[in-house]
Design an enzyme around this catalytic site. Structure first.
Site, mmCIF file in Angstrom:
data_model
loop_
_atom_site.group_PDB
_atom_site.id
_atom_site.type_symbol
_atom_site.label_atom_id
_atom_site.label_comp_id
_atom_site.label_asym_id
_atom_site.label_seq_id
_atom_site.Cartn_x
_atom_site.Cartn_y
_atom_site.Cartn_z
ATOM 1 C CG HIS A 39 -0.956 3.795 4.673
ATOM 2 N ND1 HIS A 39 -1.533 3.465 5.888
ATOM 3 C CD2 HIS A 39 -0.501 2.636 4.150
ATOM 4 C CE1 HIS A 39 -1.415 2.160 6.087
ATOM 5 N NE2 HIS A 39 -0.802 1.621 5.049
ATOM 6 C CB CYS A 76 -0.952 0.012 1.190
ATOM 7 S SG CYS A 76 -0.247 -0.627 2.691
HETATM 8 C C1 2RA Z 1 0.813 -2.268 6.608
HETATM 9 N N1 2RA Z 1 1.669 -2.038 4.361
HETATM 10 O O1 2RA Z 1 0.407 -1.106 6.503
HETATM 11 C C2 2RA Z 1 1.404 -2.982 5.411
HETATM 12 C C3 2RA Z 1 0.520 -4.096 4.940
HETATM 13 N N2 2RA Z 1 -0.759 -3.643 4.534
HETATM 14 O O2 2RA Z 1 0.731 -2.936 7.652
#
Ligand code: 2RA
Length: 338
Positions: A241, A128
């Site tokens: 994120h 991601c």
């Molecule tokens: C996380 N990128 O954010 C890793 C797996 N989705 O934990």
């Protein structure tokens, strides 16, 4: 017409998002098969007003399937993806199991959909934190090659799964009640805290999540010379994120030029006007499909370099949406179904 689609890991967070997105985007389906572990078999999932029973994943699950979307962890992918591919199924795998194999395409549709053409049955969905970063940086790289990236990530707990979201809620209540928190899932308390550890540590002092950003960025952008240093941090956010990114290019890159390119870039939405507090943040990004970019400015530590702030829904564009978009683009090009 339409495709016979199977979702492996159908009851997990990303699996459920697959079902939602296939409906929202009216993906051409002839049938939908929901697969999970024996623990989840028997559960019912609503799809277009109908209840579909989740079945236990087995080799026979993949008979008469055209496309399998996996998000059930690397072990399940390593075991069942080759079995499915053997049967002529096109597998798009959200786990890290095959991402780094030279003959497995690692694809962000806005960047390198052409790589999907030469698949040998399995196409890997990137991590991601990599997906949102390359979606924003590739349009700039195309006009002025990137030499070096320094990125700090602020990753939501949904990246770990739905149980981690429940832990955040429970710990927040515990803290607000003035009681001590017992860490769970994460090595330390995550509520009102930050944890600079995602995935395992290497002896270099970097974590595997940070290593993934380097290796995957180079592979997706076909840019093996790009230097990258990442610091990946878990933050007490449910979904979305965020990334602070410093980028150095072969030639100076005026922020105004970069912004003009990003405004036109596929899958990107520029939100960038500090005079009205306009910049992306996870709370506004959750549930959306775009990769949002703001805080675009010249890097004061490297004249001609850029700094920017990139935010996206890690469950959608960071996982389920990207995989479905790969399938859509392959369908358009006749590389799937038919
Ligand atoms: C996380 N990128 O954010 C890793 C797996 N989705 O934990």
């Amino acid at each position: 017409n339409g495709l016979r689609v199977a979702i492996v890991g159908a009851t997990g967070m990303v699996g459920q998002e697959f079902v939602k997105i296939l409906t929202q985007r009216n993906f051409p389906l002839k049938s939908l098969t929901l697969l999970a572990s024996d623990r989840s078999a028997g559960k019912k999932v609503m799809f277009k007003g109908e209840e579909i029973e989740v079945k236990e994943t087995s080799p026979d699950s993949f008979n008469d399937i055209d496309l399998a979307l996996f998000s059930a962890g690397a072990d399940i992918s390593r075991h069942f993806s080759p079995i499915a591919a053997q049967k002529g199924v096109v597998v798009i795998d959200n786990s890290a199991a095959f991402r780094y194999e030279a003959d497995v395409p690692l694809v962000v549709p806005e960047v390198n959909i052409e790589d999907a053409k030469n698949h040998k049955g399995i196409i890997a969905n990137p991590n991601c934190s990599t997906i949102q970063m390359v979606t924003a940086l590739y349009p700039l790289h195309k006009v002025n090659p990137i030499k070096r990236i320094v990125v700090s990530t602020y990753q939501a707990v949904s990246g770990t799964g739905s149980a981690a979201m429940e832990v955040l809620t429970a710990q927040a209540k515990t803290v607000l009640a003035g009681e001590p928190v017992t860490p769970h899932i994460y090595p330390h308390q995550i509520a009102f805290n930050l944890i600079p550890e995602i995935d395992v540590f290497f002896d270099t002092g970097y974590t595997k999540e940070e290593w993934k950003m380097l290796v995957e960025t180079r592979k997706i952008m076909h840019a093996p010379a790009i230097a990258l240093s990442a610091t990946c941090v878990r933050v007490p956010v449910y979904i979305g994120h965020s990334e602070a990114v410093n980028v150095e290019f072969e030639r100076p890159f005026p922020p105004t030029e970069a912004r003009a390119i990003l405004v036109q870039a596929p899958g990107v939405r520029v939100l960038d006007d500090p005079t009205v507090n306009l910049y992306p943040h996870p709370w506004m990004a959750a549930g959306t499909d775009e990769t949002f970019v703001g805080r675009i400015r010249e890097d004061s530590s490297h004249p001609g370099g850029l700094v920017m702030w990139i935010v996206a829904d890690n469950v959608r564009k960071g996982a389920a949406l990207n995989a479905v978009q790969i399938a859509e683009e392959m369908l358009k090009r006749g590389w799937l179904g038919g």
